[in-house]
Design a protein around this motif. Structure first.
Motif, PDB file in Angstrom:
ATOM      1  N   ALA A 191       9.123  60.475  53.180  1.00 60.23           N
ATOM      2  CA  ALA A 191       8.673  59.105  53.803  1.00 60.23           C
ATOM      3  C   ALA A 191       9.418  57.913  53.269  1.00 60.23           C
ATOM      4  O   ALA A 191       8.650  56.788  53.133  1.00 60.23           O
ATOM      5  CB  ALA A 191       7.239  58.806  53.857  1.00 60.23           C
ATOM      6  N   TYR A 192      10.948  57.960  52.971  1.00 59.53           N
ATOM      7  CA  TYR A 192      11.574  56.704  52.402  1.00 59.53           C
ATOM      8  C   TYR A 192      11.390  55.676  53.328  1.00 59.53           C
ATOM      9  O   TYR A 192      11.589  55.957  54.834  1.00 59.53           O
ATOM     10  CB  TYR A 192      12.946  57.189  52.293  1.00 59.53           C
ATOM     11  CG  TYR A 192      13.230  57.747  50.953  1.00 59.53           C
ATOM     12  CD1 TYR A 192      13.603  57.066  49.789  1.00 59.53           C
ATOM     13  CD2 TYR A 192      12.859  59.199  50.628  1.00 59.53           C
ATOM     14  CE1 TYR A 192      13.767  57.375  48.507  1.00 59.53           C
ATOM     15  CE2 TYR A 192      12.934  59.709  49.526  1.00 59.53           C
ATOM     16  CZ  TYR A 192      13.603  58.819  48.361  1.00 59.53           C
ATOM     17  OH  TYR A 192      13.846  59.450  47.049  1.00 59.53           O
ATOM     18  N   ARG A 193      11.090  54.359  53.149  1.00 59.02           N
ATOM     19  CA  ARG A 193      10.987  53.237  54.152  1.00 59.02           C
ATOM     20  C   ARG A 193      11.999  52.120  53.375  1.00 59.02           C
ATOM     21  O   ARG A 193      11.894  52.103  52.236  1.00 59.02           O
ATOM     22  CB  ARG A 193       9.631  52.870  54.167  1.00 59.02           C
ATOM     23  CG  ARG A 193       8.933  53.859  54.893  1.00 59.02           C
ATOM     24  CD  ARG A 193       7.325  53.207  55.060  1.00 59.02           C
ATOM     25  NE  ARG A 193       7.192  51.657  55.172  1.00 59.02           N
ATOM     26  CZ  ARG A 193       6.139  51.107  54.994  1.00 59.02           C
ATOM     27  NH1 ARG A 193       4.988  51.788  54.463  1.00 59.02           N
ATOM     28  NH2 ARG A 193       5.951  49.706  55.366  1.00 59.02           N
ATOM     29  N   GLY A 194      12.112  51.152  53.992  1.00 55.40           N
ATOM     30  CA  GLY A 194      12.833  49.970  53.418  1.00 55.40           C
ATOM     31  C   GLY A 194      12.024  48.730  53.076  1.00 55.40           C
ATOM     32  O   GLY A 194      11.077  48.358  53.850  1.00 55.40           O
ATOM     33  N   PHE A 195      12.388  48.356  51.770  1.00 54.02           N
ATOM     34  CA  PHE A 195      11.451  47.115  51.486  1.00 54.02           C
ATOM     35  C   PHE A 195      12.341  46.204  50.936  1.00 54.02           C
ATOM     36  O   PHE A 195      12.987  46.548  49.643  1.00 54.02           O
ATOM     37  CB  PHE A 195      10.423  47.568  50.311  1.00 54.02           C
ATOM     38  CG  PHE A 195       9.441  48.643  50.717  1.00 54.02           C
ATOM     39  CD1 PHE A 195       8.047  48.103  51.396  1.00 54.02           C
ATOM     40  CD2 PHE A 195       9.408  50.084  50.614  1.00 54.02           C
ATOM     41  CE1 PHE A 195       7.144  48.624  52.083  1.00 54.02           C
ATOM     42  CE2 PHE A 195       8.486  50.650  51.099  1.00 54.02           C
ATOM     43  CZ  PHE A 195       7.222  50.407  51.686  1.00 54.02           C
ATOM     44  N   LEU A 199      15.465  51.428  50.028  1.00 57.70           N
ATOM     45  CA  LEU A 199      14.873  52.484  50.301  1.00 57.70           C
ATOM     46  C   LEU A 199      14.069  52.923  49.379  1.00 57.70           C
ATOM     47  O   LEU A 199      14.253  53.420  48.250  1.00 57.70           O
ATOM     48  CB  LEU A 199      15.564  53.777  50.980  1.00 57.70           C
ATOM     49  CG  LEU A 199      16.261  53.331  52.314  1.00 57.70           C
ATOM     50  CD1 LEU A 199      16.833  54.561  52.703  1.00 57.70           C
ATOM     51  CD2 LEU A 199      15.151  53.177  53.398  1.00 57.70           C
ATOM     52  N   ALA A 202       7.582  56.057  50.185  1.00 57.88           N
ATOM     53  CA  ALA A 202       6.357  55.751  50.600  1.00 57.88           C
ATOM     54  C   ALA A 202       5.485  56.612  50.009  1.00 57.88           C
ATOM     55  O   ALA A 202       4.169  56.264  50.284  1.00 57.88           O
ATOM     56  CB  ALA A 202       6.308  55.290  51.942  1.00 57.88           C
ATOM     57  N   ARG A 203       5.715  57.907  49.769  1.00 60.12           N
ATOM     58  CA  ARG A 203       4.766  59.062  49.594  1.00 60.12           C
ATOM     59  C   ARG A 203       5.370  59.756  48.201  1.00 60.12           C
ATOM     60  O   ARG A 203       6.616  60.152  48.492  1.00 60.12           O
ATOM     61  CB  ARG A 203       4.713  59.863  50.674  1.00 60.12           C
ATOM     62  CG  ARG A 203       3.336  60.985  50.422  1.00 60.12           C
ATOM     63  CD  ARG A 203       3.209  62.024  51.626  1.00 60.12           C
ATOM     64  NE  ARG A 203       1.999  62.715  51.519  1.00 60.12           N
ATOM     65  CZ  ARG A 203       1.824  64.024  50.995  1.00 60.12           C
ATOM     66  NH1 ARG A 203       2.966  64.231  50.227  1.00 60.12           N
ATOM     67  NH2 ARG A 203       0.593  64.522  50.956  1.00 60.12           N
ATOM     68  N   THR A 216       0.694  56.343  47.778  1.00 59.39           N
ATOM     69  CA  THR A 216       1.583  55.808  48.950  1.00 59.39           C
ATOM     70  C   THR A 216       1.716  54.444  48.531  1.00 59.39           C
ATOM     71  O   THR A 216       1.144  53.613  47.760  1.00 59.39           O
ATOM     72  CB  THR A 216       0.725  55.948  50.121  1.00 59.39           C
ATOM     73  OG1 THR A 216      -0.528  55.352  50.047  1.00 59.39           O
ATOM     74  CG2 THR A 216       0.570  57.699  50.333  1.00 59.39           C
ATOM     75  N   SER A 219       2.936  48.137  50.809  1.00 62.05           N
ATOM     76  CA  SER A 219       3.904  46.983  50.694  1.00 62.05           C
ATOM     77  C   SER A 219       4.428  46.815  49.475  1.00 62.05           C
ATOM     78  O   SER A 219       3.872  47.205  48.236  1.00 62.05           O
ATOM     79  CB  SER A 219       2.880  45.839  51.081  1.00 62.05           C
ATOM     80  OG  SER A 219       1.960  45.625  49.951  1.00 62.05           O
TER      81      SER A 219
END
Length: 245
Positions: A191-195, A199, A202-203, A216, A219
């Motif tokens: 669950a890679y996400r951009g912050f 990247l 996220a899990r 997880t 933010s």
């Protein structure tokens, strides 16, 4: 810089080695996949908020992690209001368990926590290894991965798995018995996400003979951590005073 033993492309390489990239190529591809060095090294501090799930049937609790200048504070708010905490202030690695109380880590565990406290770790993984090699392409957690096997600077074998298509880190495999763990364990990232242009997984699922625990990320914020966050708790100071009267 760590000495690399990975096969490289070239006329003198055996046929089986030519199908594999070098360690440096895998690492550079990973750094590029998560946003590049500028995104990783742009900030001085980082705050991560999310959840920690103790087991398949356990509760989901709040967790926060703070990083700055090679220091870290990790804390989980437990049901009932208590907290589990661990940290590294640049010298002392410690933890406080609500049942067993404070503890000061020793030996190789200090080096392990120093690595954990490095918010720039994804951009300089090889700095923590004596050696690393690409050994094969293999399935791992539903992905086709480059399998890297290395020995870190405190002498422990650690295996990494990078997706051959995306370049992303899919997980680690290691043995935790040296620090009192249950033996063979793995960490699986998804669950890679951009912050902030970076990247991050996220899990993260931690798998061992004791079951599965999941962290997880909800933010991530940057450049908002005060130095005082990393001050040693009074319980840890008292324990240090007893050890060093």
């Amino acid at each position: 810089m760590v000495a690399l033993t990975a096969p490289r492309f070239g006329r003198q390489s055996p046929p089986e080695a030519r199908t594999l990239p070098s360690v440096q190529e895998v690492m550079e591809r990973f750094v590029s996949a998560i946003g590049g060095r500028d995104a990783i090294f742009r900030h001085r501090s980082m705050t991560v908020h999310g959840k920690f799930v103790l087991s398949a049937k356990g509760p989901s609790v709040d967790r926060s992690v703070y990083y700055k200048d090679g220091k870290m504070l990790y804390q989980i708010t437990l049901p009932g209001g208590g907290q589990y905490k661990e940290g590294f202030d640049g010298k002392v690695a410690w933890r406080i368990h609500p049942r067993s109380g404070p503890a000061i880590l020793q030996g190789d565990e200090v080096m392990s926590k120093q690595r954990d406290a490095d918010m720039y770790y994804p951009g300089r993984i090889l700095d923590y290894f004596r050696s690393m090699e690409v050994v094969e392409v293999t399935p791992f957690e539903g992905h086709t991965c480059y399998h890297l096997k290395g020995t870190n600077k405190w002498g422990k074998v650690n295996e990494h798995f990078y997706d051959t298509a995306s370049g992303l880190l899919i997980g680690y495999r290691f043995n935790s018995s040296w620090r009192g763990g249950s033996g063979d364990e793995s960490e699986v990232f998804s669950a890679y996400r951009g912050f902030g242009g970076w990247l991050m997984p996220a899990r993260a699922a931690h798998k061992s003979a004791d079951g599965e625990q999941v962290e997880t990320i909800a933010s991530v914020s940057f450049d908002d951590v005060a130095d005082s966050v990393f001050a040693l708790p009074d319980e840890v100071k008292a324990l240090l005073a007893k050890r060093n009267p």
